[in-house]
Design a protein around this motif. Structure first.
Motif, PDB file in Angstrom:
ATOM      1  N   UNK A  32     -46.661  18.170 -32.026  1.00 40.76           N
ATOM      2  CA  UNK A  32     -45.307  18.688 -31.988  1.00 40.76           C
ATOM      3  C   UNK A  32     -44.530  18.125 -33.183  1.00 40.76           C
ATOM      4  N   UNK A  33     -43.685  18.954 -33.777  1.00 36.13           N
ATOM      5  CA  UNK A  33     -42.918  18.510 -34.949  1.00 36.13           C
ATOM      6  C   UNK A  33     -41.957  17.377 -34.594  1.00 36.13           C
ATOM      7  N   UNK A  34     -41.491  17.341 -33.350  1.00 34.61           N
ATOM      8  CA  UNK A  34     -40.563  16.288 -32.954  1.00 34.61           C
ATOM      9  C   UNK A  34     -41.212  14.908 -32.988  1.00 34.61           C
ATOM     10  N   UNK A  35     -42.506  14.843 -32.727  1.00 40.80           N
ATOM     11  CA  UNK A  35     -43.201  13.552 -32.774  1.00 40.80           C
ATOM     12  C   UNK A  35     -43.159  12.998 -34.192  1.00 40.80           C
ATOM     13  N   UNK A  36     -43.476  13.836 -35.159  1.00 41.75           N
ATOM     14  CA  UNK A  36     -43.476  13.374 -36.554  1.00 41.75           C
ATOM     15  C   UNK A  36     -42.079  13.006 -37.016  1.00 41.75           C
ATOM     16  N   UNK A  72     -40.305   9.197 -28.271  1.00 39.73           N
ATOM     17  CA  UNK A  72     -40.542  10.633 -28.167  1.00 39.73           C
ATOM     18  C   UNK A  72     -41.307  10.967 -26.895  1.00 39.73           C
ATOM     19  N   UNK A  73     -42.350  10.223 -26.617  1.00 41.75           N
ATOM     20  CA  UNK A  73     -43.134  10.500 -25.428  1.00 41.75           C
ATOM     21  C   UNK A  73     -42.357  10.184 -24.154  1.00 41.75           C
ATOM     22  N   UNK A 119     -33.392  -0.776 -31.632  1.00 45.81           N
ATOM     23  CA  UNK A 119     -32.618  -0.120 -32.679  1.00 45.81           C
ATOM     24  C   UNK A 119     -33.196   1.249 -32.995  1.00 45.81           C
ATOM     25  N   UNK A 120     -34.513   1.346 -33.044  1.00 47.43           N
ATOM     26  CA  UNK A 120     -35.158   2.638 -33.295  1.00 47.43           C
ATOM     27  C   UNK A 120     -34.815   3.628 -32.192  1.00 47.43           C
ATOM     28  N   UNK A 121     -34.891   3.193 -30.933  1.00 53.85           N
ATOM     29  CA  UNK A 121     -34.556   4.079 -29.822  1.00 53.85           C
ATOM     30  C   UNK A 121     -33.120   4.558 -29.887  1.00 53.85           C
ATOM     31  N   UNK A 122     -32.198   3.672 -30.216  1.00 50.86           N
ATOM     32  CA  UNK A 122     -30.788   4.052 -30.308  1.00 50.86           C
ATOM     33  C   UNK A 122     -30.551   5.021 -31.466  1.00 50.86           C
ATOM     34  N   UNK A 123     -31.185   4.770 -32.603  1.00 50.00           N
ATOM     35  CA  UNK A 123     -31.005   5.657 -33.763  1.00 50.00           C
ATOM     36  C   UNK A 123     -31.582   7.043 -33.476  1.00 50.00           C
ATOM     37  N   UNK A 124     -32.734   7.096 -32.833  1.00 50.26           N
ATOM     38  CA  UNK A 124     -33.314   8.398 -32.485  1.00 50.26           C
ATOM     39  C   UNK A 124     -32.392   9.137 -31.533  1.00 50.26           C
ATOM     40  N   UNK A 125     -31.794   8.425 -30.579  1.00 50.52           N
ATOM     41  CA  UNK A 125     -30.882   9.076 -29.644  1.00 50.52           C
ATOM     42  C   UNK A 125     -29.637   9.589 -30.349  1.00 50.52           C
ATOM     43  N   UNK A 126     -29.145   8.848 -31.321  1.00 52.88           N
ATOM     44  CA  UNK A 126     -27.950   9.267 -32.046  1.00 52.88           C
ATOM     45  C   UNK A 126     -28.254  10.455 -32.960  1.00 52.88           C
ATOM     46  N   UNK A 127     -29.401  10.418 -33.640  1.00 50.96           N
ATOM     47  CA  UNK A 127     -29.727  11.484 -34.588  1.00 50.96           C
ATOM     48  C   UNK A 127     -30.229  12.761 -33.934  1.00 50.96           C
ATOM     49  N   UNK A 129     -29.488  14.262 -30.469  1.00 52.23           N
ATOM     50  CA  UNK A 129     -28.888  14.220 -29.143  1.00 52.23           C
ATOM     51  C   UNK A 129     -29.076  15.496 -28.308  1.00 52.23           C
ATOM     52  N   UNK A 130     -29.773  16.498 -28.838  1.00 53.83           N
ATOM     53  CA  UNK A 130     -29.860  17.775 -28.127  1.00 53.83           C
ATOM     54  C   UNK A 130     -30.619  17.639 -26.810  1.00 53.83           C
ATOM     55  N   UNK A 131     -30.250  18.454 -25.825  1.00 49.72           N
ATOM     56  CA  UNK A 131     -30.965  18.432 -24.552  1.00 49.72           C
ATOM     57  C   UNK A 131     -32.400  18.884 -24.705  1.00 49.72           C
ATOM     58  N   UNK A 132     -33.238  18.417 -23.807  1.00 47.46           N
ATOM     59  CA  UNK A 132     -34.655  18.783 -23.830  1.00 47.46           C
ATOM     60  C   UNK A 132     -34.820  20.224 -23.399  1.00 47.46           C
ATOM     61  N   UNK A 133     -35.719  20.929 -24.066  1.00 53.04           N
ATOM     62  CA  UNK A 133     -35.960  22.329 -23.741  1.00 53.04           C
ATOM     63  C   UNK A 133     -37.187  22.487 -22.930  1.00 53.04           C
TER      64      UNK A 133
END
Length: 133
Positions: A32-36, A72-73, A119-127, A129-133
């Motif tokens: 999945x592109x989101x993983x990369x 991501x997982x 810090x990585x988890x927080x940055x990923x959440x900030x960058x 933020x869209x809901x899961x599809x």
């Protein structure tokens, strides 16, 4: 002559038929592109945190990439469809993955590894933020 041909060709034909029937429906593996994207965000966050804290860059990049993949997982497994991911959950999974990655790479600073992962988890959440599809 007919029996000799049957004995020589039939095992090969049977094996070919079984193998082709097994491999025909297989799809090529594609991530999945989101993983990369999250691995890249994690690696970049690890690099920036190592520059800020003046520590080794490569272990922090590995730590951040592992935390990005874990976040991501965890989002795929723990977030319901249509729900926005929780920043505390992402930071927690990132901290756990950072500590685990630090243990694997033989780094002794468990709290620093966990802080980088959080810090990585927080940055990923900030960058992202869209809901899961």
């Amino acid at each position: 002559m007919k029996q000799t041909l049957k004995r020589a060709l039939m095992p090969g034909l049977m094996a070919t038929g079984l193998i082709s029937a097994t491999f025909l429906p297989a799809k090529p593996a594609s991530a999945d592109q989101n993983v990369w994207r999250d691995i890249g965000i994690g690696a970049a966050t690890g690099a920036v945190s190592s520059i800020v804290t003046k520590h080794k860059v490569v272990p922090n990049i590995i730590n951040g990439a592992a935390a990005g993949a874990a976040v991501n997982q965890s989002r795929d497994l723990s977030t319901r469809k249509g729900q926005r991911p929780d920043v505390l959950r992402d930071a927690g999974f990132g901290a756990a993955a950072g500590a685990a990655a630090g243990g694997v790479t033989n780094r002794r600073h468990t709290i620093r590894n966990a802080a980088n992962g959080a810090a990585v988890g927080a940055v990923i959440n900030i960058l992202t933020p869209q809901p899961r599809r």
